[in-house]
Design a protein around this motif. Structure first.
Motif, PDB file in Angstrom:
ATOM      1  N   LYS A 155       0.810  -1.216   0.000  1.00 62.95           N
ATOM      2  CA  LYS A 155       0.000   0.000   0.000  1.00 62.95           C
ATOM      3  C   LYS A 155       0.847   1.271   0.000  1.00 62.95           C
ATOM      4  O   LYS A 155       0.586   2.217   0.747  1.00 62.95           O
ATOM      5  N   ILE A 156       1.863   1.267  -0.864  1.00 62.36           N
ATOM      6  CA  ILE A 156       2.702   2.458  -0.990  1.00 62.36           C
ATOM      7  C   ILE A 156       2.970   2.747  -2.466  1.00 62.36           C
ATOM      8  O   ILE A 156       2.925   1.854  -3.316  1.00 62.36           O
ATOM      9  N   ALA A 157       3.239   4.016  -2.763  1.00 65.70           N
ATOM     10  CA  ALA A 157       3.654   4.437  -4.101  1.00 65.70           C
ATOM     11  C   ALA A 157       4.751   5.482  -3.937  1.00 65.70           C
ATOM     12  O   ALA A 157       4.614   6.416  -3.139  1.00 65.70           O
ATOM     13  N   LEU A 158       5.830   5.308  -4.676  1.00 58.91           N
ATOM     14  CA  LEU A 158       6.984   6.204  -4.566  1.00 58.91           C
ATOM     15  C   LEU A 158       7.322   6.777  -5.938  1.00 58.91           C
ATOM     16  O   LEU A 158       7.251   6.072  -6.948  1.00 58.91           O
ATOM     17  N   VAL A 159       7.690   8.065  -5.963  1.00 57.90           N
ATOM     18  CA  VAL A 159       8.101   8.698  -7.209  1.00 57.90           C
ATOM     19  C   VAL A 159       9.471   8.162  -7.617  1.00 57.90           C
ATOM     20  O   VAL A 159      10.430   8.208  -6.857  1.00 57.90           O
ATOM     21  N   GLN A 160       9.549   7.634  -8.850  1.00 60.42           N
ATOM     22  CA  GLN A 160      10.809   7.110  -9.368  1.00 60.42           C
ATOM     23  C   GLN A 160      11.588   8.195 -10.093  1.00 60.42           C
ATOM     24  O   GLN A 160      12.806   8.306  -9.953  1.00 60.42           O
TER      25      GLN A 160
END
Length: 290
Positions: A155-160
């Protein structure tokens, strides 16, 4: 003489701006629609076409906390979708999941998996990786284009990575190339700009007239379609991008949105300022190998 027409209706309690087909539902013809009410609790409708093809019915109804300006169903999981939303002052974006046993619950609630908010710019749309299961998403706001890594299980999203549209431009939407997943097109006022998502650098631009929407042709890898406020619908061949190969007449109001039909070659869906939907057919005879 006007030709007779027939259709299947479905009523919504509030005005709606966005609808998405549920591509991951391979057993049914399903759609998600999001409402746009500033004063009331908004809703996400899971709509399904009956087996007879004669009726649209509500398969699920879920509360959503804000106005929904963009909604896209996940291409690999029919219970997951993204929204861009607003409370009237600020904009945000999130990934949601429909509860597994929603049909057995009295008041099923959406589960917020994670947010896709950024520190600057008004969020315009979310683009999912165009085919198959993948962890990449793109978030487009007025100033920047962001590439995200999404982990649904954690349940996470990170900017690449990210890139800017430039000081003199404002992004308004985009499309991910299904034929070349390293390429994304974004609408940017009087230009259509292209990025290579591997480097997050611009690769080229096409001059348009107040372009507001773009979509790739699902079968022809070099072709895309744009909606332009004043000049209607243009068909482009990316191998010869200086001028469109075709213009579609017949749209008397400003056009807002254009979508290519994934099943029928040469059919596109157009939404105009008159708040009407129209289907247009186009044909190419002289461009082989597309």
């Amino acid at each position: 003489m006007q030709a007779a027409s027939s259709g299947i209706g479905y009523g919504l309690k509030y005005q709606a701006r966005c609808i998405s087909d549920v591509k991951a539902d391979t057993d049914h013809t399903s759609f998600l629609a999001g409402t746009l009410s500033l004063k009331e609790e908004n809703e996400v409708h899971l709509i399904r076409l009956s087996s007879s093809g004669t009726e649209l019915f509500c398969e699920g109804l879920f509360s959503h906390p804000n106005e929904i300006w963009d909604l896209v169903s996940c291409p690999f999981d029919q219970r997951i979708f993204s929204t861009v939303y607003s409370n009237g002052e600020t904009y945000g974006a999130a990934i949601w999941q429909i509860p597994e046993l929603y049909g057995e619950l009295n008041s099923p609630q959406l589960e917020r998996i994670t947010s896709l908010d950024t520190d600057s710019g008004k969020i315009k749309c979310i683009l999912w990786w165009p085919s198959g299961r993948h962890d990449k998403l793109i978030n487009i706001n007025e100033e920047n284009l962001y590439l995200w890594n999404l982990d649904v299980s954690k349940k996470i999203a990170l900017v690449q990575s990210q890139d800017s549209a430039g000081m003199l431009h404002k992004l308004s939407g985009g499309a991910w190339n299904p034929h070349d997943v390293s390429s994304v097109a974004a609408t940017c006022e009087s230009y259509l700009q292209f990025w290579d998502v591997r480097t997050m650098k611009k690769t080229m631009s096409i001059e348009c007239s107040h372009v507001c929407s773009v979509d790739y042709h699902p079968q022809k890898q070099h072709m895309l379609v744009t909606a332009e406020h004043e000049s209607g619908i243009h068909i482009w061949d990316l191998r010869k991008p200086k001028v469109p190969i075709q213009e579609l007449p017949g749209h008397t109001h400003w056009t807002w949105t254009v979508k290519c039909n994934p099943e029928y070659d040469g059919m596109i869906l157009v939404l105009s300022r008159s708040l009407s939907l129209s289907l247009s057919l186009f044909h190419t005879h002289t461009h082989r190998g597309m």
